[in-house]
Design a protein around this motif. Structure first.
Motif, PDB file in Angstrom:
ATOM      1  N   SER A  74       0.801  -1.221   0.000  1.00 32.70           N
ATOM      2  CA  SER A  74       0.000   0.000   0.000  1.00 32.70           C
ATOM      3  C   SER A  74       0.835   1.272   0.000  1.00 32.70           C
ATOM      4  CB  SER A  74      -0.926   0.007   1.220  1.00 32.70           C
ATOM      5  OG  SER A  74      -0.160  -0.028   2.410  1.00 32.70           O
ATOM      6  N   ARG A  97      -3.054  -3.928   4.631  1.00 33.14           N
ATOM      7  CA  ARG A  97      -4.191  -3.794   5.546  1.00 33.14           C
ATOM      8  C   ARG A  97      -5.022  -2.559   5.276  1.00 33.14           C
ATOM      9  NH1 ARG A  97      -0.919  -2.179  11.104  1.00 33.14           N
ATOM     10  NH2 ARG A  97       0.203  -0.388  10.235  1.00 33.14           N
ATOM     11  N   SER A  98      -4.555  -1.658   4.411  1.00 29.79           N
ATOM     12  CA  SER A  98      -5.278  -0.424   4.111  1.00 29.79           C
ATOM     13  C   SER A  98      -6.052  -0.597   2.815  1.00 29.79           C
ATOM     14  CB  SER A  98      -4.305   0.761   4.008  1.00 29.79           C
ATOM     15  OG  SER A  98      -4.988   1.928   3.647  1.00 29.79           O
ATOM     16  N   GLN A  99      -7.353  -0.766   2.911  1.00 32.60           N
ATOM     17  CA  GLN A  99      -8.174  -0.977   1.721  1.00 32.60           C
ATOM     18  C   GLN A  99      -8.214   0.266   0.850  1.00 32.60           C
ATOM     19  OE1 GLN A  99     -12.106  -2.307   2.633  1.00 32.60           O
ATOM     20  NE2 GLN A  99     -12.708  -2.547   0.497  1.00 32.60           N
ATOM     21  N   THR A 100      -8.292   1.433   1.453  1.00 35.14           N
ATOM     22  CA  THR A 100      -8.388   2.674   0.674  1.00 35.14           C
ATOM     23  C   THR A 100      -7.139   2.880  -0.176  1.00 35.14           C
ATOM     24  OG1 THR A 100      -9.728   3.635   2.438  1.00 35.14           O
ATOM     25  CG2 THR A 100      -8.775   5.148   0.836  1.00 35.14           C
ATOM     26  N   ASN A 103      -6.894   0.200  -3.081  1.00 35.50           N
ATOM     27  CA  ASN A 103      -7.817   0.433  -4.191  1.00 35.50           C
ATOM     28  C   ASN A 103      -7.378   1.606  -5.045  1.00 35.50           C
ATOM     29  OD1 ASN A 103      -9.472  -1.718  -3.456  1.00 35.50           O
ATOM     30  ND2 ASN A 103     -10.713  -0.454  -2.087  1.00 35.50           N
ATOM     31  N   ILE A 122      -7.130  -7.591   1.275  1.00 37.07           N
ATOM     32  CA  ILE A 122      -6.984  -6.824   2.514  1.00 37.07           C
ATOM     33  C   ILE A 122      -6.704  -7.804   3.645  1.00 37.07           C
ATOM     34  CG2 ILE A 122      -8.030  -5.103   4.012  1.00 37.07           C
ATOM     35  CD1 ILE A 122      -7.600  -4.245   1.089  1.00 37.07           C
TER      36      ILE A 122
END
Length: 811
Positions: A74, A97-100, A103, A122
C-alpha cells in the motif's frame, strides 16, 4: 557470494583483494597477502562443492498467468515495486491492511497498463492465522501462477528495548511480519515454484548484518530474514538441477518516502549519500529480481557501510549504531556530556595524521649520524625552552586547571549551546501536542475514581478502631495498613507512611479521623485532575503556563461557571484579562512570563476561581472574590469611569482620580515611570497590577510592586532621602486640606524606622518590610493621604471604634 566478511558482489570482492595485494612489502603487507591466499582457497573450495549452480539464472519474462505476490503493497517500497512490475507486464496480487490505499493504487496501475490483472487482498499479516487466510483467499483465484513472491511487509521501530511500553505490541508485529509471514509463505509456495522460472525476494535491511542498539528487535528479526534467505538459497542450489528458482536478498539502507521515515527522527534518515528514495530502491530490487541475482544492496554508500561495519570491532559498531538511531537533540546531549573525551579523540587523530604526513614527507631511512644530529637538535631546543621558562616563571602553567583553560581558549573560543529543540512547524507541533495528550491520558488512568474513593471510605468505616465514636470514627495505623492492602495499588501509592503522622492530633489511642483521610483522598484526586487539565494547555510541554495558555484555559472554563452565566460574551476578553492578571501578579513576581503548574495548584487562587461553579454561593463571598462577575465588573467599571477621554488608556491626571484622589502626585508620577505605558498612558493590564498592589499592600508581591516604585534610584533599599522625597509630596497635599498641624519629617522618619526595625539602621530593604509585618502601612503613610490621616489620628479613632462596637452589640 556473501558473508559477514565480504557482504558484496564477487567483482567488488576481487577488487578489494587486489588492492590489499598492492600494499608494500612489510609486516602488514605480508599479513594481507597471506590472508588473500587463505580467502581464495576457501572461496575455491566453496565453489567446487557448489558446482550445480550456473553463473547466472535465466531472465524472468512475464506471461498471461504470471503473477507477483507483493506484501505491504500500500505504500513505501512495496507500492513502488508494484509500479515497476507492471512496466514488465506482470499481474499483481497486492496485499496490505489499508483498503483505501490499495484500491487507489490498483486503479492507478490499471490506467497505466490496462493489459494486466490486479487482485487486491486486505489482510493484516501481523494477526494470528493471517497467512492461512491469505493463502485461502489466493487459492480461490483462478488461472494464477505465482512466479514472484516479494516479502516486503515490515514494521520499523527505533527505541531502546526497555523504553517500549509493555502494552504496545510493536515487537509482536515485527516477529509476525519479519519472521512468521515470510517463512510460511515460502514454505507453502516454494515446492510449487521449483518446476518453472520463478523468484522469491525477501526485503531485509542493511542493519541485518550488524547488531544494533536502539533497534535490537528490528535488527534481530531482519537478521533472521537474511540468514533464512542465504541458507535456503544454498539448499535450493543443491536440490534443484534446473536452476529455475532463485532467492534474492535485498538489504536496503535508510529509505525515504516510507512509513518508517515519517515516524522516525533518527539521524540516519538525514545523512547524505546514504538515504535513497523508495522509487530508487524498488527499481534496483526489481531489476536484480528479474536478472536472477542473489543479493541486492541499493546504493554504493550502503554497500561500503556494510563492508566497514562488519570489519570494525563490535563495541565501535554498537556506538555508531546507537548514535545513528538517535535523534539530533539526543546526540548533542550525548556529545555535551562527553565533550572532554571527544576533544581527546580529536587530538589523538590529529597527532596520528600529523605523524603520517611527516612520514610521507621524509621517506628516507634514518642513519646513525642522522640520529645523532636529531638528538643534538632536540637537546638544544630543550635547553632553550627551559632557559625561557626560568626567565618568565609567571607565565608557566603549573596546574591542570590552567592547562585546560589555555587549551580551551586556543581551540574552543566559545562553548556550543545545547538546547531542547521545540518544533515550530505545524506537523511537528501537532505531533508534540498529540504525544502530550496521549501521555496525559495514560496518567489520568492512574488516578483513582470516585467509586474507588467511596469504597475506601466504606472500608475505613468498617475497620474503625475502638472505642467507636459514631459522629467521628477513627482508625489506628495497623488497621489503616490492612485497609490499604485490601484496596487497589493506586490507593496504596496514595498513602505514604508519613501521612498518618501528619494527620495525627493527640489521640490517646494513636488514631486519626477517617474523615481527614477521606478529605485527603478527595483533595489528591482534585489535585491530579486539575494538574492534568492545566497540562493540556501547556503548549510548550515544560510544566509551565504562559499568559496566553492561562487565558485559553479560563476562556474555556467560563461556560461551566454558574456564577458567570450572566456574563456577556463581549466582556469575556476583559474578564479573562482580569482573572489572569491576579495569577501572574502573585505567582510571577519576577515577570518571567510563565507560571509553574504546581504553583497554580498550591496557591489557592484556582480554588477561588472554581468556587464560581457553585449555585448557592454566598453574596458576601462573591463580593470579596476577585474572580466573581461582580468584582470583575466593578474593577472594569472603575477603569471606564477614570478614562474620561474614552481612548482605552489612562493618563496621569486620570489615574490621580483613583480612590477619590487620595494618592500623592509624586507617587502617581513614579508609577508611570516604572510601569509599561503607551505614549505615556497606562493600559488595562498595567492598571490591574496597580489595583492588585494597592489592595494587597501587606503581601510580598504588593510590597515588591510598591517598593520598586519608591526605590527611585534602583538601589535595592530606601534611605531617609527617599522617604523625605515622598513625604514632601504628602505635605504638598496636606497643605490644601484643613489640618491643624503637619508633623515634621524627623518624627515620621523615626516612627517608620521603629515600625520596620531594619537590619541596617539607615536603610530599609524589601526584606525588612516583609519581615516587620507592617510594610503595607509604612508605605501607605508616604503615598496615601487617607492612610496618613488615619494613622495620625489613630488614638482618637480607637475609642470611637470601640463605642460603635459597643452600641452595635447593645442593639
Amino acid at each position: 557470494m556473501t558473508s559477514y566478511l565480504w557482504p558484496s558482489s564477487p567483482l567488488a570482492t576481487i577488487t578489494i583483494l587486489v588492492l590489499l595485494h598492492c600494499i608494500p612489502a612489510s609486516y602488514l603487507g605480508l599479513l594481507c597477502k597471506f590472508y588473500i591466499i587463505v580467502y581464495l582457497l576457501f572461496m575455491f573450495i566453496g565453489y567446487l562443492f557448489s558446482s550445480k549452480r550456473q553463473s547466472r539464472s535465466l531472465p524472468l519474462v512475464a506471461n498471461r498467468t504470471s503473477y507477483a505476490l507483493v506484501t505491504g503493497a500500500s505504500s513505501g517500497i512495496g507500492a513502488q515495486i508494484c509500479r515497476c512490475l507492471i512496466q514488465h507486464d506482470f499481474n499483481l496480487i497486492m496485499v496490505a491492511r489499508s483498503q483505501t490505499k490499495l484500491n487507489l493504487l490498483a486503479d492507478e496501475f490499471r490506467q497505466i497498463n490496462p493489459n494486466i490483472n490486479i487482485h487486491v487482498i486486505i489482510q493484516d499479516l501481523s494477526e494470528s492465522n493471517a497467512i492461512e487466510n491469505l493463502i485461502n483467499k489466493i487459492d480461490t483465484l483462478k488461472n494464477i501462477n505465482i512466479d514472484i513472491i516479494i516479502n516486503n511487509a515490515g514494521r520499523g521501530y527505533s527505541k531502546p528495548y526497555l523504553q517500549t511500553d509493555i502494552n504496545d505490541n510493536v515487537y509482536e508485529q515485527m516477529i509476525a511480519l519479519h519472521i512468521r509471514a515470510p517463512s510460511l509463505l515460502i514454505r507453502h509456495y516454494l515446492p510449487k515454484m521449483l518446476d518453472r522460472p520463478s523468484r522469491i525476494v525477501n526485503i531485509s535491511s542493511e542493519i541485518s548484518y550488524m547488531s544494533s542498539p536502539r533497534a535490537a528487535m528490528y535488527a534481530s528479526t531482519k537478521a533472521f530474514l537474511t540468514q533464512l534467505t542465504t541458507s535456503l538459497d544454498y539448499e535450493i542450489e543443491q536440490l534443484n538441477d534446473k536452476n529455475n528458482i532463485s532467492l534474492l536478498l535485498a538489504t536496503p539502507g535508510p529509505v525515504l518516502d516510507t512509513e518508517f521515515d515519517r515516524h522516525d527522527e533518527s539521524i540516519v534518515f538525514h545523512l547524505p549519500f546514504v538515504t535513497l528514495t523508495a522509487k530508487q530502491v524498488a527499481q534496483q530490487i526489481v531489476d536484480a529480481c528479474l536478472r536472477g541475482d542473489r543479493f541486492c544492496t541499493p546504493g554504493w554508500a550502503n554497500q561500503l557501510t556494510i563492508w566497514l561495519m562488519t570489519k570494525v570491532p563490535l563495541s565501535f559498531a554498537h556506538l555508531i549504531c546507537w548514535l545513528l538511531w538517535a535523534s539530533w537533540p539526543e546526540v548533542k546531549q550525548w556529545l555535551y556530556e562527553r565533550r572532554h573525551l571527544v576533544i581527546i579523540c580529536f587530538n589523538l587523530m590529529d597527532k596520528i595524521v600529523q605523524n603520517l604526513k611527516k612520514q610521507l614527507k621524509e621517506p628516507k631511512s634514518v642513519t646513525v649520524d642522522d640520529e645523532l644530529d636529531l638528538f643534538t637538535k632536540y637537546l638544544k631546543e630543550e635547553r632553550n625552552a627551559s632557559h625561557q621558562n626560568d626567565l618568565t616563571p609567571n607565565r608557566k602553567l603549573d596546574t591542570n586547571t590552567d592547562v585546560t583553560k589555555a587549551y580551551s581558549q586556543q581551540h574552543m573560543p566559545t562553548i556550543p549551546r545545547f538546547y531542547e529543540h521545540i518544533p515550530n512547524d505545524p506537523l511537528g507541533m501537532k505531533l508534540r501536542e498529540e504525544a502530550r495528550a496521549l501521555f496525559l491520558h495514560r496518567k489520568s488512568q492512574e488516578v483513582i475514581s470516585s467509586d474507588e474513593a467511596n469504597n475506601l471510605l466504606t472500608l475505613l468505616e468498617e475497620n474503625a478502631t475502638p472505642p467507636h465514636d459514631p459522629e467521628s470514627p477513627k482508625i489506628n495505623y495497623d488497621d489503616f495498613i490492612r485497609v490499604v492492602q485490601k484496596s487497589s495499588p493506586d490507593i496504596a501509592n496514595l498513602f505514604p507512611p508519613t501521612l498518618f503522622a501528619d494527620l495525627y492530633h493527640n489521640d490517646p489511642y494513636g488514631r486519626v479521623r477517617i474523615l481527614d483521610l477521606y478529605q485527603y483522598t478527595m483533595r489528591k484526586m482534585w489535585y491530579y485532575h486539575s494538574r492534568m487539565g492545566l497540562s493540556l494547555y501547556d503548549s510548550i510541554g515544560q510544566g509551565n503556563l504562559r499568559e496566553s495558555d492561562l487565558e485559553d484555559y479560563i476562556l474555556e472554563l467560563i461556560p461551566t461557571m454558574h456564577q458567570l452565566s450572566q456574563l456577556q460574551k463581549t466582556f469575556y476578553k476583559f474578564y479573562v484579562c482580569t482573572a489572569v492578571r491576579k495569577f501572574f501578579f502573585f505567582l510571577d513576581p519576577l515577570r518571567t512570563g510563565r507560571i509553574a503548574i504546581p504553583d497554580i495548584l498550591c496557591s489557592g487562587y484556582l480554588d477561588k476561581l472554581l468556587e464560581l461553579r457553585e449555585e448557592d454561593a454566598d453574596l458576601d463571598d462573591l463580593e470579596q472574590n476577585w474572580f466573581s462577575c461582580q468584582s470583575a465588573s466593578k474593577i472594569y467599571t472603575r477603569y471606564l469611569q477614570l478614562d474620561k477621554d474614552h481612548n482605552g488608556l489612562l493618563s496621569r491626571d486620570e489615574l490621580a482620580k483613583y480612590n477619590s484622589s487620595t494618592l500623592t502626585p509624586v507617587f502617581i508620577t513614579r508609577v508611570f515611570q516604572e510601569c509599561l505605558t503607551y505614549s505615556g498612558e497606562m493600559d488595562y493590564k498595567s492598571y490591574l497590577d496597580f489595583v492588585l498592589a494597592l489592595e494587597n499592600r501587606n503581601s510580598p508581591q504588593g510590597l515588591r510592586y510598591l517598593f520598586q516604585i519608591m526605590d527611585v534610584d534602583n538601589k535595592g533599599y530606601l534611605h531617609p532621602g527617599d522617604l523625605n522625597f515622598f513625604y514632601r509630596g504628602m505635605i504638598q497635599m496636606l497643605s490644601t486640606r484643613p489640618l491643624t498641624e503637619v508633623p515634621p519629617f524627623n518624627n515620621v522618619q523615626n516612627e517608620i524606622f521603629d515600625m520596620v526595625k531594619p537590619v541596617d539602621s539607615m536603610r530599609i530593604t524589601l526584606k525588612d518590610l516583609i519581615n516587620c509585618g507592617q510594610g503595607g502601612l509604612v508605605l501607605s503613610i508616604l503615598i496615601d493621604i487617607s492612610s496618613f490621616w488615619t494613622y495620625e489620628n489613630r488614638e482618637s479613632l480607637i475609642p470611637q471604634a470601640a463605642t460603635t462596637k459597643d452600641d452595635s452589640i447593645h442593639v
